[in-house]
Design an enzyme around this catalytic site. Structure first.
Site, PDB file in Angstrom:
ATOM      1  CB  CYS A 342      -0.945  -0.032   1.190  1.00 39.73           C
ATOM      2  SG  CYS A 342      -2.091  -1.397   1.015  1.00 39.73           S
ATOM      3  CD  GLU A 343       4.064   3.544   1.260  1.00 44.45           C
ATOM      4  OE1 GLU A 343       4.094   4.648   0.687  1.00 44.45           O
ATOM      5  OE2 GLU A 343       3.972   3.406   2.496  1.00 44.45           O
TER       6      GLU A 343
END
Ligand SMILES: *Cc1c(COP(=O)(O)O)cnc(C)c1O
Length: 413
Positions: A342-343
């Site tokens: 989640c980036e």
């Protein structure tokens, strides 16, 4: 010849079809080639031939015990940047007497362990560090052999995050302060000047910055010898680049010519610290496609490897070729290959022309042997990948995939 060839449309590591490894061990998995590692090491010793440098493999590029053991067996020494790396080297059968220790933040505990182990050289990066090393030497009743890492202040023309020899870098001692520091070291009973060191950066693709830096450093070495410092080693660092896509770094022969030419009048024993150039193109990262995802703007391919497994694209805007294990035909479209983390920076390959990858297909990120697994983390609570070493038709797991319970080892709820 590449150690990762296509044979009948199937990508191999030496004689082993990579899908067989992916099926047996799962993905993501790093796979290394013994032949490629061995060839890269031998190419260095052959290119330098009579100069017989000490080749100190830079452990941080890939610190797997099997790789350390392989290089130790080929006669290699090691370049370390922490007490943990020293412990690895010794555990893998490497010799402390062929090991050099760099880094701007060595603790006294790390220095003590290294001195007690009989390390060849401390590459000292500041005046205060030299004083700390002196204290350690006196405590142990020994003179710690040191080289100052000087900053030659040349632009290595590489990515700004991996340049280390600029005036603004945190690494090394300013060039003009070196003579004075060596002079002061004569009064210190816990250290002895044994060499001079530099390292200007990584992924160097041109020889001119290296030539300029080594010219300066060789001149300083001779000046220090004239001042009766008993120097023996000239450590020229590492940094030789590799081809990830279309870079054209100097060949190892060209690199050797530049180093030997710049240092020939010093009479010093050369120390080399190659990292990336020994392991980078000896490893690939296998991954499986999870999903296709199309938005109005783009094709995305979501794979099961993420930036926690291979950080270089997110950290350095680095390029790794992304190829299918089973060759495909068809029309190419432009695809962003992304991981599950989640980036927004978890994009492992950007705007690549690919026959649209399908869910379940296996791919490899190439040139992933250096700064791949050694930078892997558990971010997003993802177990780190397995590592496999291939040798001809044989292969073995040289690091198991982390298990879920490894994720909280040492924690208390
Ligand atoms: C990282 C490093 C190396 C190795 O650099 P490569 O670019 O991988 O060859 C050598 N010496 C020092 C001091 C380093 O920090």
């Amino acid at each position: 010849m590449s150690s990762f060839p296509y044979r009948k449309g199937v990508l191999h590591a030496e004689a082993v079809p990579l899908p067989a490894i992916a099926d047996a061990v799962g993905t993501p998995t790093y796979v290394y080639s013994t032949a490629a590692l061995t060839q890269a090491f031998r190419a260095v010793t052959e290119a330098f031939s009579d100069a017989r440098p000490l080749v100190c493999y830079s452990v941080k590029a890939n610190s797997n015990l099997a790789i350390l053991r392989l290089f130790a067996g080929l006669g290699g020494g090691f370049d370390i940047v922490s007490g943990g790396e020293l412990a690895r080297v010794r555990h893998a059968g490497g010799e402390a007497a062929k090991t050099v220790f760099a880094g701007v933040g060595k603790t006294q505990e790390e220095m003590e362990a290294a001195l007690a182990a009989g390390i060849l050289l401390f590459n000292v990066e500041s005046a205060e560090e030299l004083e700390a090393l002196d204290a350690v030497g006196r405590r142990l009743g020994r003179r710690a052999p040191f080289a100052l890492r000087v900053n030659p202040e040349v632009d290595p023309r590489t990515h700004r995050y991996i340049a280390t020899g600029l005036k603004t870098s945190k690494f090394g001692v300013p060039f003009e302060e070196a003579v004075d520091l060596y002079a002061r070291s004569k009064k210190l009973k816990g250290v002895r000047a044994a060499g001079l060191d530099c390292h200007i950066g990584s992924q160097l693709t041109q020889s001119s910055p290296l030539r300029a830096a080594l010219g300066k450093v060789a001149g300083l070495y001779q000046e220090l010898k004239a001042q009766k410092h008993a120097l023996e080693y000239l450590d020229v660092g590492g940094g030789l680049g590799i081809t990830y896509s279309d870079e054209t770094p100097p060949s190892v022969e060209e690199y050797a010519r530049v180093v030997l030419n710049a240092t020939k009048d010093t009479g010093a024993r050369l120390v080399l610290e190659p990292g990336r150039s020994l392991v980078g193109n000896a490893g690939v990262l296998l991954t499986r496609v999870l999903y296709r995802k199309q938005t109005p703007a783009k094709h995305f391919t979501v794979v099961d490897a993420g930036m926690n497994d291979l950080l270089r694209p997110a950290l350095y805007e680095a390029h790794h070729a992304f190829v299918p294990l089973l060759k495909r035909r068809g029309k190419a479209v432009e695809v962003d290959v992304v991981g599950p983390v989640c980036e927004s920076t978890d994009v492992l390959a950007k705007a690549r022309p690919l026959v649209l990858p399908q869910a379940g297909e296996l791919y490899a990120f190439l040139s992933a042997g250096a700064y791949g697994m050694s930078m892997a983390s558990n971010y997003n609570s993802r177990p780190r990948p397995a590592e496999v070493l291939v040798d001809g038709e044989a292969w073995r797991v040289v690091r198991e995939r982390e298990r879920t319970e490894d994720l909280w080892r040492g924690e208390r709820a």
